[in-house]
Design an enzyme around this catalytic site. Structure first.
Site, PDB file in Angstrom:
ATOM      1  N   ASP A  73       9.948  28.629 -12.624  1.00 16.15           N
ATOM      2  CA  ASP A  73       8.747  27.879 -13.399  1.00 16.15           C
ATOM      3  C   ASP A  73       7.936  28.842 -14.110  1.00 16.15           C
ATOM      4  O   ASP A  73       7.968  30.123 -13.604  1.00 16.15           O
ATOM      5  CB  ASP A  73       8.151  27.005 -12.560  1.00 16.15           C
ATOM      6  CG  ASP A  73       7.520  25.757 -13.164  1.00 16.15           C
ATOM      7  OD1 ASP A  73       7.380  25.777 -14.433  1.00 16.15           O
ATOM      8  OD2 ASP A  73       7.107  24.614 -12.388  1.00 16.15           O
ATOM      9  N   ASP A 128       8.048  17.430 -18.111  1.00 19.97           N
ATOM     10  CA  ASP A 128       7.266  16.891 -16.988  1.00 19.97           C
ATOM     11  C   ASP A 128       7.167  15.359 -17.116  1.00 19.97           C
ATOM     12  O   ASP A 128       6.924  14.865 -15.950  1.00 19.97           O
ATOM     13  CB  ASP A 128       6.092  17.557 -16.785  1.00 19.97           C
ATOM     14  CG  ASP A 128       6.029  18.914 -16.015  1.00 19.97           C
ATOM     15  OD1 ASP A 128       7.098  19.067 -15.414  1.00 19.97           O
ATOM     16  OD2 ASP A 128       5.165  19.634 -16.019  1.00 19.97           O
TER      17      ASP A 128
HETATM   18  C1  GLA Z   1       5.571  22.457 -13.197  1.00 25.01           C
HETATM   19  C2  GLA Z   1       6.850  21.827 -13.313  1.00 25.01           C
HETATM   20  C3  GLA Z   1       7.003  20.730 -12.243  1.00 25.01           C
HETATM   21  C4  GLA Z   1       6.643  21.043 -10.995  1.00 25.01           C
HETATM   22  C5  GLA Z   1       5.313  21.693 -10.706  1.00 25.01           C
HETATM   23  C6  GLA Z   1       5.123  22.169  -9.524  1.00 25.01           C
HETATM   24  O1  GLA Z   1       4.536  21.642 -13.499  1.00 25.01           O
HETATM   25  O2  GLA Z   1       7.198  21.488 -14.618  1.00 25.01           O
HETATM   26  O3  GLA Z   1       8.402  20.072 -12.336  1.00 25.01           O
HETATM   27  O4  GLA Z   1       7.684  22.258 -10.504  1.00 25.01           O
HETATM   28  O5  GLA Z   1       5.223  22.692 -11.723  1.00 25.01           O
HETATM   29  O6  GLA Z   1       3.808  23.089  -9.469  1.00 25.01           O
END
Ligand code: GLA
Length: 753
Positions: free
Chosen positions: A504, A574
């Protein structure tokens, strides 16, 4: 016949792809390389005739108070006022380039991929600057990869590179051009946007140090705005770069449109030291005569065959350069968690393995990760047929919310008293792979890492360090920091039974300072951050060839060919609301393949939008990509879990068709109440149609949808009802649709008899 030919008499280079040609020629004096043709196939004789007519004296001079030469790569200098490909300063203050062609070579690589590369060399007439223009074609694709390599062959002085793009592309002369591009933001990535180009410059870019949610480094141009989904000419480009980038679409005063793309020059002069070279990222380009749908299918096939997790599958990806990644081993991919599909063999020889059905705990638990809670979710996921279980954020020491602990990548003993091993073992007993979330480029000020190394973050002296989500960005351009990131992840992957990493990146770069480099070239942070990111990824892939990687950046903030060549899949957004996903997925599918598009089924109401949608609708939309489940399974009823188990089983049946097939976008919710996609499996035997109502379902919905790509003479059987229908009926009259209600969806499987 070899796909790249050179004709000495006309000085023409002719590149042939499966169904297109690209031609350019050196001028008679060897001082320029001029574009001639890009589009449908032409023969060498025609290309030579075009070269001779454009090389006549004054052939390209226009009354624009300046030359207007359609150059393959435009050196800034002389009377040039359009966007240059290359602009440099030499040590004595000279700032223009004058060069000539000094040679070329054509290399054939008969390996798996059947590719041919042309390298055309230009050298400055007075200074030690050499530029190689590189072109690569593939035996099975219409995509051409273009990039450039700059070298300082001197021994004394650096050359300051002010702008260095990967390639310059000239569109044929037309009355007008329409641009399609993908823009958006967090939770609304990849929105298809169109505009007619007017005189002047239109710039798509990221100045954020990463690819960005706001725009994708991809574009498609069609003459006179006439291309439709399945008809018409489309000229498209896609940049393999995950740092700041720019794409300039310029209509010159003389009315010609050119597109150039590469590293963003904003705040980024680069010193090219004596004896060094700079390899610029690949700009992949594609002409399709079969509309936006044809262009997308060509992009998908190219990525399945030559890009996706490419380094891992073939042991190297020279055209997506990292800076100093260790040599990659010639290993075979491990047997995938799922077996390779189905008939039609030959076509699949180099396709990446199918992606497993994944479960991710993020939307279910947030940061509240515990061994017991994760074990329970894993058991429920396994019952549904999930093949890969991923623990998201929250598993490391001190990570109770997003205020602390990024950088301290040690398993939290309060949450996992015996480490991750018992959970990983249980997950494997349940027949699933085990995956873990990391965000290695980041640090919270409240972390042991930051307390020990405050100088490791990007920052300027005497300036704030702006936090986003309470975190700062590590200066990955520093080799010591990149080395630490590699060692930390290498240890994590060595010490634990991990099959999958979700990588990420939850903020973009700011205050891109590098105080230790003051007086040298601190601005190279923009370049070296991404080059070191690639080197770390390549190094981890080499050291842990069995670990798959997903690229995530707060959703779809880092999706590009550079990242796709190093990963198996990407987190699309997301926003997991299935209705919002329809638009995001349609945009995504313009440029990227279904196999890479992670799509989760989550709870209803959706945690982000609070919208309620039926489970089957949420599944159908997600089944158009690489299926995952992200809901709180402990809260799902027995009926819901049973329905989900059946839908996962159905997905496994259609998976080879969706992930390796050809996509036809039959209907778009941008244009009406119905959205529909069709996947035609390798060999054309299996057909999957997924249809869904868009956000305004009560508008009239058609009674049938016409299918595409079928054999009209063949008969197709519905795999569920057994009904048989001819290809002609499905093509011309269409497949019958149910009556649309709110959130209607359907999935039909057909097989050719
Ligand atoms: C980002 C990702 C999510 C999740 C969060 C965790 O927003 O896109 O899918 O993994 O971080 O903090």
């Amino acid at each position: 016949m070899t796909p790249i030919r050179y004709d000495e008499a006309s000085r023409v280079f002719l590149l042939d792809t499966v169904s297109t040609s690209y031609a350019f020629a050196a001028t008679g004096d060897g001082r320029q390389v001029r574009h001639i043709h890009w589009g449908p196939r032409v023969d060498l004789e025609s290309a030579a005739a075009m070269a001779l007519s454009t090389d006549a004296p004054h052939a390209v001079e226009r009354i624009t108070w300046g030359g207007e030469d359609p150059l393959e790569y435009t050196p800034w200098g002389g009377q040039r006022y359009d966007e240059p490909s290359l602009k440099v300063d030499f040590a004595d203050g000279t700032r223009g380039i004058e060069w000539q062609v000094t040679g070329h070579r054509i290399e054939r690589d008969e390996g798996d991929e059947g590719r041919t590369t042309l390298v055309l060399t230009l050298e400055d007439l007075a200074y030690p600057l050499t530029v190689d223009l590189c072109y690569r074609v593939f035996d099975d694709s219409d995509v051409i990869e273009r990039w450039a390599r700059l070298s300082n062959s001197g021994s004394d002085d650096p050359i300051v590179v002010r702008q260095a793009l990967s390639a310059n592309l000239w569109m044929p002369i037309e009355r007008s051009w329409r641009l399609r591009y993908l823009q958006g933001g967090w939770g609304s990535e990849d929105q298809i946007t169109e505009t007619v180009l007017r005189p002047g410059r239109f710039v798509l870019e990221s100045r954020r140090g990463t690819t960005s949610h706001e725009a994708s480094p991809w574009f498609a141009l069609d003459p006179c705005g006439e291309a439709t989904e399945e008809h018409g000419a489309v000229y498209s480009g896609s940049l393999a770069w995950s740092g700041s980038w720019k794409i300039v679409l310029e209509t010159t005063p003389g009315g010609r449109v050119h597109a150039c793309a590469g590293l963003n020059d904003f705040d980024a002069p680069l010193l090219l030291a004596p004896g060094t070279e700079l390899v610029l990222p690949v700009l992949a380009v594609l002409y399709s005569g079969a509309g936006h749908g044809g262009a997308s299918r060509a992009w998908h096939a190219y990525q399945l065959g030559h890009v996706l997790s490419h380094a891992a599958r073939t042991g190297g990806s020279p055209s997506f350069p990292a800076r100093s990644g260790p040599a990659r081993p010639e290993h075979a991919r491990r047997a995938s968690l799922v077996t390779r599909p189905e008939p039609g063999a030959g076509e699949e020889a180099v396709l990446p393995p199918l992606r497993p059905v994944l479960y991710n705990s993020w939307e279910a638990t947030g940061f509240s990760v515990t061994e017991a809670g994760q074990t329970r979710l894993a058991e429920l996921a396994a019952e549904m047929g999930v093949e890969l279980f991923v623990v998201d954020d929250g598993w490391f020491t001190g990570r109770r919310d997003d205020h602390a602990a990024l950088g301290d990548w040690v398993v939290d003993p309060t949450k996992f008293p015996n480490g991750l091993a018992p959970l990983a073992a249980r997950v494997k007993d349940l027949g699933m792979g085990f995956g873990l979330w990391v965000e290695p480029e980041m640090v919270n000020p409240d972390s042991d890492l930051y307390r020990a190394h405050p100088d490791w973050t990007l920052h300027f002296a005497n300036r704030s360090r702006t936090e986003r989500r309470n975190q700062l960005v590590l200066n990955l351009a520093r080799d010591d920091v990149a080395g630490w990131v590699f060692a930390t992840l290498d240890r994590l992957l060595t010490e634990h039974e991990i099959d999958f990493v979700k990588w990420d990146m939850n903020r973009h770069l700011s205050e891109p300072g590098w105080p230790a480099e003051t007086g040298h070239n601190p601005e190279r942070v923009w370049l070296d951050y991404t080059r070191n990111l690639y080197a770390v990824l390549d190094g981890l892939r080499a050291a842990h060839p069995d670990v798959d990687i997903e690229s995530c950046s707060g959703g779809g903030g880092r999706i590009d060919l550079g990242m796709l060549s190093r990963t198996e899949q990407v987190w699309t957004s997301d926003n997991t609301d299935a209705l919002d996903r329809i638009a995001i997925q349609e945009g995504f599918s313009q440029a990227w393949p279904a196999q890479a598009m992670m799509a989760w089924v989550t709870d209803s109401p959706n945690p982000l939008t609070r919208r309620r949608l039926p489970l089957s609708f949420r599944f159908h939309v997600a089944m158009a990509g690489s299926l995952g489940i992200g809901g709180d399974l402990a809260e799902w009823s027995h009926e819901e879990r049973t329905e989900a188990r059946d839908l996962v089983a159905l997905y496994k049946k259609i998976r080879p068709t969706v992930q390796h097939g050809r996509l036809y976008r039959l209907a778009s919710t941008r244009q009406g109440p119905l959205g529909a996609v069709e996947y035609l499996g390798p060999g054309g035997y299996d057909v999957v149609v997924i249809a869904f109502s868009g956000p305004r379902p009560l508008r009239p919905w058609p009674s049938r949808i016409r299918l595409a790509g079928l054999d009209e003479a063949a008969t197709y059987r519905d795999c569920d009802s057994g009904a048989e229908t001819s290809g002609a009926v499905l093509t011309h009259l269409g497949l019958e649709l149910p009556t649309a209600l709110d959130a209607t969806s359907m999935l039909v499987r057909l097989e050719r008899l």
